[in-house]
Design an enzyme around this catalytic site. Structure first.
Site, PDB file in Angstrom:
ATOM      1  CG  ASP A  75     -98.846 -21.774  19.735  1.00 44.51           C
ATOM      2  OD1 ASP A  75     -97.895 -21.648  19.339  1.00 44.51           O
ATOM      3  OD2 ASP A  75     -99.903 -21.114  19.128  1.00 44.51           O
TER       4      ASP A  75
ATOM      5  CD  GLU B 268     -94.602 -19.199  20.945  1.00 48.82           C
ATOM      6  OE1 GLU B 268     -93.796 -18.950  20.236  1.00 48.82           O
ATOM      7  OE2 GLU B 268     -95.818 -19.012  21.129  1.00 48.82           O
TER       8      GLU B 268
HETATM    9  C1  QV4 Z   1    -101.517 -13.313   7.169  1.00 51.75           C
HETATM   10  C2  QV4 Z   1    -100.889 -11.982   7.077  1.00 51.75           C
HETATM   11  C3  QV4 Z   1    -101.495 -10.927   8.407  1.00 51.75           C
HETATM   12  C4  QV4 Z   1    -102.885 -10.973   8.146  1.00 51.75           C
HETATM   13  C5  QV4 Z   1    -103.721 -12.291   7.877  1.00 51.75           C
HETATM   14  C6  QV4 Z   1    -105.029 -12.049   7.657  1.00 51.75           C
HETATM   15  O1  QV4 Z   1     -99.373 -11.798   7.331  1.00 51.75           O
HETATM   16  O2  QV4 Z   1    -100.735  -9.837   8.451  1.00 51.75           O
HETATM   17  O3  QV4 Z   1    -103.480 -10.322   9.443  1.00 51.75           O
HETATM   18  O4  QV4 Z   1    -103.096 -13.081   6.765  1.00 51.75           O
HETATM   19  O5  QV4 Z   1    -105.696 -13.203   7.619  1.00 51.75           O
HETATM   20  C7  QV4 Z   1     -99.728 -17.764   8.856  1.00 51.75           C
HETATM   21  C8  QV4 Z   1     -99.084 -17.050   7.745  1.00 51.75           C
HETATM   22  C9  QV4 Z   1     -99.423 -15.465   8.011  1.00 51.75           C
HETATM   23  C10 QV4 Z   1    -101.186 -15.539   7.925  1.00 51.75           C
HETATM   24  C11 QV4 Z   1    -101.797 -16.267   9.216  1.00 51.75           C
HETATM   25  C12 QV4 Z   1    -103.050 -16.159   8.993  1.00 51.75           C
HETATM   26  O6  QV4 Z   1     -97.950 -17.204   7.792  1.00 51.75           O
HETATM   27  O7  QV4 Z   1     -98.828 -14.619   6.788  1.00 51.75           O
HETATM   28  O8  QV4 Z   1    -101.396 -14.052   8.217  1.00 51.75           O
HETATM   29  O9  QV4 Z   1    -101.275 -17.525   8.903  1.00 51.75           O
HETATM   30  O10 QV4 Z   1    -103.612 -16.654   7.939  1.00 51.75           O
HETATM   31  C13 QV4 Z   1     -97.377 -20.079  12.933  1.00 51.75           C
HETATM   32  C14 QV4 Z   1     -96.481 -19.363  11.924  1.00 51.75           C
HETATM   33  C15 QV4 Z   1     -97.374 -18.288  11.219  1.00 51.75           C
HETATM   34  C16 QV4 Z   1     -98.513 -18.533  10.889  1.00 51.75           C
HETATM   35  C17 QV4 Z   1     -99.263 -19.123  12.001  1.00 51.75           C
HETATM   36  C18 QV4 Z   1    -100.656 -19.558  11.562  1.00 51.75           C
HETATM   37  O11 QV4 Z   1     -95.087 -18.845  12.450  1.00 51.75           O
HETATM   38  O12 QV4 Z   1     -96.630 -17.586  10.082  1.00 51.75           O
HETATM   39  O13 QV4 Z   1     -99.333 -17.611  10.217  1.00 51.75           O
HETATM   40  O14 QV4 Z   1     -98.641 -20.371  12.420  1.00 51.75           O
HETATM   41  O15 QV4 Z   1    -100.842 -20.584  10.798  1.00 51.75           O
HETATM   42  C19 QV4 Z   1     -95.012 -13.937  17.588  1.00 51.75           C
HETATM   43  C20 QV4 Z   1     -96.039 -14.920  18.697  1.00 51.75           C
HETATM   44  C21 QV4 Z   1     -95.538 -16.242  18.923  1.00 51.75           C
HETATM   45  C22 QV4 Z   1     -95.722 -16.888  17.788  1.00 51.75           C
HETATM   46  C23 QV4 Z   1     -94.546 -16.386  16.832  1.00 51.75           C
HETATM   47  C24 QV4 Z   1     -94.475 -16.954  15.407  1.00 51.75           C
HETATM   48  O16 QV4 Z   1     -95.854 -14.234  19.966  1.00 51.75           O
HETATM   49  O17 QV4 Z   1     -96.570 -16.737  19.911  1.00 51.75           O
HETATM   50  O18 QV4 Z   1     -95.114 -14.894  16.383  1.00 51.75           O
HETATM   51  N1  QV4 Z   1     -95.122 -18.316  17.779  1.00 51.75           N
HETATM   52  C25 QV4 Z   1     -96.276 -19.512  18.000  1.00 51.75           C
HETATM   53  C26 QV4 Z   1     -95.687 -20.789  17.107  1.00 51.75           C
HETATM   54  C27 QV4 Z   1     -95.822 -20.532  15.624  1.00 51.75           C
HETATM   55  C28 QV4 Z   1     -97.580 -20.058  15.287  1.00 51.75           C
HETATM   56  C29 QV4 Z   1     -97.872 -19.337  16.423  1.00 51.75           C
HETATM   57  C30 QV4 Z   1     -97.384 -19.068  17.732  1.00 51.75           C
HETATM   58  C31 QV4 Z   1     -99.377 -19.153  16.020  1.00 51.75           C
HETATM   59  O19 QV4 Z   1     -94.697 -21.268  17.643  1.00 51.75           O
HETATM   60  O20 QV4 Z   1     -95.383 -21.483  14.780  1.00 51.75           O
HETATM   61  O21 QV4 Z   1     -97.112 -19.265  14.075  1.00 51.75           O
HETATM   62  O22 QV4 Z   1    -100.113 -20.302  16.454  1.00 51.75           O
HETATM   63  O23 QV4 Z   1     -93.779 -14.046  18.203  1.00 51.75           O
END
Ligand code: QV4
Ligand code: CA
Length: 477
Positions: free
Chosen positions: A187, A224
């Site tokens: 990831d 990823e």
């Molecule tokens: C929120 C605000 C932020 C703020 C933060 C402060 O939005 O601006 O900085 O609070 O605490 C969740 C929430 C998100 C929240 C965050 C932290 O949706 O709103 O931030 O938690 O509390 C998944 C989801 C994210 C989720 C994350 C952690 O998609 O929405 O965030 O899990 O739970 C990029 C990357 C790529 C990534 C992709 C989604 O390059 O690597 O974005 N893809 C992978 C996974 C994905 C996962 C992550 C990475 C993180 O496939 O499922 O994100 O592990 O393109």
């Protein structure tokens, strides 16, 4: 690191997103093994934060490397891996080690561990603030230092150059290998330095011979990295370390089958479209992020909700020799945060299986749609052959052979396809595996009569449920 370690004759993995380990074990035995699937990508296995209202994405916020999540505990995980391996189905784990959780007061994990994320304290690992990059947020994707050293959506960013962090991650991966897994989806690899990843991968053990892998077999690694161009970090920085998720494939196949591009242009599908080389590209129509608007690709990505185009795109991906294929298996959702079906708002519910193989109870199970699992079988059967006798009508009707083993046709036009085409197959009557299945009593779908010259009249009307027709030498009646 480049070989999925599939059992012989298998080619395709399925992502059983948010499934429980006990259910996956049964699915391997009852469905995936018999239908020829090569592996399962499972949701993250290590302890994650319990977030209010239990969104799916809580699993991407690690609390520790204990193997307890809503999908089950370590003993259930180990039992699943063993049972799936026994029926020739490999397990690939989604490993999250770019970061831990975001800020979270009184954070508690799915295994009961506690943490103080705001102070970067995760005692169940243990990690302290010494193991993390200083806090800053990722805003500018044109700055690779920021992308790799700052926090992705506020998730505490581990410093993988530290030997303590490397040791913890290597221990975690080796623990999984000792339980019999065949590899890892890494990831957020884009957010880690390739040289740090290289050090970690180099220290990971060979696959377990006690679980049936060949001596010296390396774990399959697919990373990823979302790269649709225009950013500082390139997918090419990772291809010497392992395979890379090819999001350009997901994006382009969505555009084509949504009618934003003509099917005839698929004639040179592959690196000429800007994709990685076939042996480095992990390909898919949609993934758990972009099917719901997270990640990249936006509105062009297809998902189960546009089922006719989705099945056509999936059939094309599986019929075409390019890439290492992954099928998505979803739960139904109306909003992008919604977690999997539960029994009580907390515990994940098991899928319910219907007589026609499909699922209910909130599970979509695209991998159990006849048009998809039969094409997984098609890919296995035609493996090693090339495309030949490409045909198109100058717009959205196309057809091709895979050597002399299989033939497939698509009608993406809003009028009927009805014409004589070269199938490259021996004379006989064949069962179309899209509209039906070959059974003891014959064929439940359309029949195709192939003449002694290999030609057959191929018909796909515009009104049909599916826009694809596929036959192969094992579908001969
Ligand atoms: C929120 C605000 C932020 C703020 C933060 C402060 O939005 O601006 O900085 O609070 O605490 C969740 C929430 C998100 C929240 C965050 C932290 O949706 O709103 O931030 O938690 O509390 C998944 C989801 C994210 C989720 C994350 C952690 O998609 O929405 O965030 O899990 O739970 C990029 C990357 C790529 C990534 C992709 C989604 O390059 O690597 O974005 N893809 C992978 C996974 C994905 C996962 C992550 C990475 C993180 O496939 O499922 O994100 O592990 O393109
Ligand atoms: Ca990072």
């Amino acid at each position: 690191q480049f070989n999925p370690n599939y059992a012989s004759g298998r080619t395709t993995m399925v992502h059983l997103f948010e499934w429980k380990w006990d259910d996956i074990a049964v699915e391997c035995e009852n469905f995936l093994g018999p239908k020829g699937f090569g592996g399962v990508q499972v949701s993250p296995v290590n302890e994650n934060v319990v977030a209010a209202s239990r969104p799916w994405w809580e699993r991407y916020q690690p609390i520790s490397y204990l193997l307890t999540t809503r999908s089950g505990n370590e003993q259930q995980f180990a039992d699943m891996v063993r049972r799936c391996n026994n029926v020739g189905v490999r397990i690939f784990v989604d490993v999250v080690f770019n970061h831990m959780t975001g800020d979270n007061v009184n954070a508690r994990g799915t295994g009961g561990s506690t943490a103080d994320p705001s102070n970067k304290s995760f005692p169940a690992v243990p990690y302290s603030n010494l193991d993390f990059h200083p806090t800053c947020s990722i805003n500018n994707y044109n700055d690779k230092y920021e992308v790799r050293n700052c926090e992705l959506v506020g998730l505490k960013d581990l410093d993988q150059s530290k030997s303590w962090v490397q040791d913890r991650v290597v221990d975690f991966l080796n623990h999984l290998i000792s339980l019999g897994v065949a590899g890892f989806r890494v990831d957020a690899a884009k957010h880690m330095w390739p040289e740090d990843l290289e050090k970690i991968y180099n220290r990971v053990n060979n696959l377990s011979t006690t679980h049936g892998f060949d001596t010296g077999a390396r774990p399959f690694i697919f990373q990823e990295v979302i790269d649709l161009g225009g950013e500082a970090v390139s997918k090419n920085e990772y291809t010497n370390l392992g395979v890379v998720t090819e999001f350009a494939h997901s994006n382009s196949i969505g555009k084509v089958f949504r009618g934003k591009d003509q099917l005839r242009w698929l004639i040179n599908w592959g690196p000429q479209w800007g994709f990685l080389n076939s042996d480095r590209a992990l390909i898919f129509v949609d993934n758990h992020d972009n099917q719901r608007g997270h990640g990249a690709g936006g509105a062009d990505i297809l998902n189960y909700k546009t089922s006719k185009q989705y099945k056509m795109a999936s059939a094309f991906m599986l019929a075409h020799p390019f890439g290492i294929t992954r099928v998505m298996s979803s739960f139904a959702f109306d909003n992008t945060d919604q977690g999997p079906p539960t029994t009580d708002g907390q515990n994940i519910a098991s899928p319910i299986f219907n007589d026609d193989n499909s699922c209910s109870g909130g599970w979509v199970c695209e991998h159990r749609w006849r048009q998809i699992y039969n094409m997984v079988g098609f890919r296995n059967i035609v493996a090693g052959t090339a495309i030949q006798n490409w045909w198109d009508n100058g717009s959205n009707q196309i057809a091709f052979c895979r050597g002399s083993k299989g033939f497939v046709a698509f009608n993406g036009d809003s009028y009927d396809l009805n014409t004589s085409l070269q199938t490259c197959l021996p004379a006989g009557t064949y069962c179309d595996i899209i509209s039906g299945v070959k059974s003891d009593s014959g064929c439940t779908g359309k029949r195709v009569e192939v003449g002694s010259d290999g030609r057959a009249t191929i018909s796909i009307t515009q009104a049909e449920e599916d826009g694809t027709l596929a036959i192969h030498f094992e579908s001969k009646l």
